[in-house]
Design an enzyme around this catalytic site. Structure first.
Site, PDB file in Angstrom:
ATOM      1  N   ALA A 190       0.823  -1.208   0.000  1.00 57.72           N
ATOM      2  CA  ALA A 190       0.000   0.000   0.000  1.00 57.72           C
ATOM      3  C   ALA A 190       0.862   1.264   0.000  1.00 57.72           C
ATOM      4  O   ALA A 190       2.094   1.222   0.051  1.00 57.72           O
ATOM      5  CB  ALA A 190      -0.926  -0.014   1.211  1.00 57.72           C
ATOM      6  N   HIS A 191       0.177   2.402  -0.038  1.00 58.63           N
ATOM      7  CA  HIS A 191       0.876   3.689  -0.177  1.00 58.63           C
ATOM      8  C   HIS A 191       1.749   4.014   1.036  1.00 58.63           C
ATOM      9  O   HIS A 191       1.442   3.674   2.169  1.00 58.63           O
ATOM     10  CB  HIS A 191      -0.101   4.836  -0.452  1.00 58.63           C
ATOM     11  CG  HIS A 191      -1.167   5.025   0.575  1.00 58.63           C
ATOM     12  ND1 HIS A 191      -2.309   5.726   0.330  1.00 58.63           N
ATOM     13  CD2 HIS A 191      -1.271   4.609   1.850  1.00 58.63           C
ATOM     14  CE1 HIS A 191      -3.070   5.752   1.409  1.00 58.63           C
ATOM     15  NE2 HIS A 191      -2.458   5.080   2.347  1.00 58.63           N
TER      16      HIS A 191
END
Length: 348
Positions: free
Chosen positions: A239-240
């Site tokens: 994820a980011h």
């Protein structure tokens, strides 16, 4: 190409036990070995196959001592698995190399492509892209605007690299992987969710390998960073704003939530889940399907279970798990007996 046992042993700095002139031209699994092939024995649980294999040459560790006669020629090395990897890499390097740009590839006039590169048919290379020397962009790959790719990197078919991302040298991106898609960022407002623009990028440092259909999201701000030497299997989700430390490896279907930090030299089994905004220390191992919120994770330890706890405690607990229904009934019976005794004592 054919090689003798002696030639292979010389390349690997190993020693031959058996016929030094026996030749091989292919590889095989030890349990399905065929004449003219080379195989290996690294895991002791497969030792019984070495006494029946038809393979001509078997790589073994220096400390291997057969308990029965072995028909195959043995090459003894310090690490049979690592030696096999060296041989496989040698064969891979000997394969014909693709060079040149296919006429159907779409390459922006502002892109810079290094020497001896390969750009396959219908690949797209956007504006201001920089591709290093000897790199390969296979058919139908998408390299977005402003992407930078180092030397000797391979981008396989249908890989998508979004704008502004950076890929180092000697990286391998397998088919269908996506680098730099938007992170999962939404701000709740009443009964709806407003999208938060993801303005950062993804940085893959040198010697990173990304498995097929693995996704690495771009950061909200700054960068999602995959450090040097990281190896990610197929179908991994990063994820980011995550950072993965050097030489960490992850098996298929691992999921790392946003802004988590994973240390160096970690090993994650399949389907491990890591919560967001936590830090995993260096040299931590998680067994398959382990999950953690980050509490109490210590450097160099191995964990199993969800929530994950130390492997020794997990093993002890796993013996008890099947007995829980019986224990529950026993405790219930004891409670009833205690209540009965209390009543009898009170009556007396």
């Amino acid at each position: 190409m054919e090689f003798t046992a002696q030639q292979i042993a010389s390349f690997l700095n190993g020693t031959v036990s058996g016929d030094p002139e026996v030749k091989v031209n292919n590889f095989s699994k030890i349990e399905a070995g065929k004449p003219g092939t080379l195989t290996f024995l690294a895991n002791p649980k497969y030792e019984h196959h070495i006494y029946s294999t038809e393979a001509s040459i078997v790589l073994v560790n220096n400390d291997f001592t057969p308990s029965e006669p072995v028909r195959a020629t043995l090459i003894k090395v310090s690490n049979a698995y690592a030696a096999l990897a060296m041989l496989l890499n040698m064969v891979e390097q000997a394969k014909p190399k693709k060079i040149g740009v296919d006429s159907s590839a779409c390459i922006s006039a502002t892109a810079t492509v290094g020497s001896d590169c390969y750009i396959g048919n219908f690949a797209y290379v956007g504006e201001n892209v920089v591709i290093g020397n000897n790199s390969k962009i296979y058919p139908y790959a998408y390299v977005g605007d402003g992407v930078k790719i180092g030397d000797n990197t391979i981008v396989y078919p249908h890989v998508t690299i979004y704008e502004g991302c950076i890929v180092g040298s000697r990286c391998i991106l397998h088919a269908g992987s996506v680098i730099g898609a938007d992170g999962f960022g939404f701000a709740p407002e009443g009964e709806k969710y407003n999208k938060i623009p993801q303005l950062g990028n993804v940085i893959l440092e040198d010697d990173v390998e990304i498995g097929a259909n693995t996704t690495i999201d771009r950061a909200v701000m700054d960068s999602t960073i995959i450090r040097r030497g990281v190896k990610l299997d197929n179908l991994v989700q990063i994820a980011h704003n995550v950072e993965i430390g050097e030489n960490t490896v992850m098996a298929a279907q691992v999921g790392i939530a946003g802004s988590a930090k994973v240390g160096k030299h970690c090993m994650f089994g399949g389907q491990v889940g890591i919560a967001g905004h936590i830090t995993i220390p260096d040299k931590v191992n998680f067994g398959a399907q382990a999950g953690t919120l980050g509490t109490g994770i210590k450097e160099g330890e191995t964990y199993l279970g969800s929530p994950a706890f130390p492997v020794k405690d997990f093993m002890r607990s796993s013996v008890i798990f099947p007995k829980l229904p019986e224990l529950y009934r026993t405790i219930g019976q004891m409670q009833r007996e205690i209540e009965q005794l209390k009543k009898e004592i009170t009556n007396k």
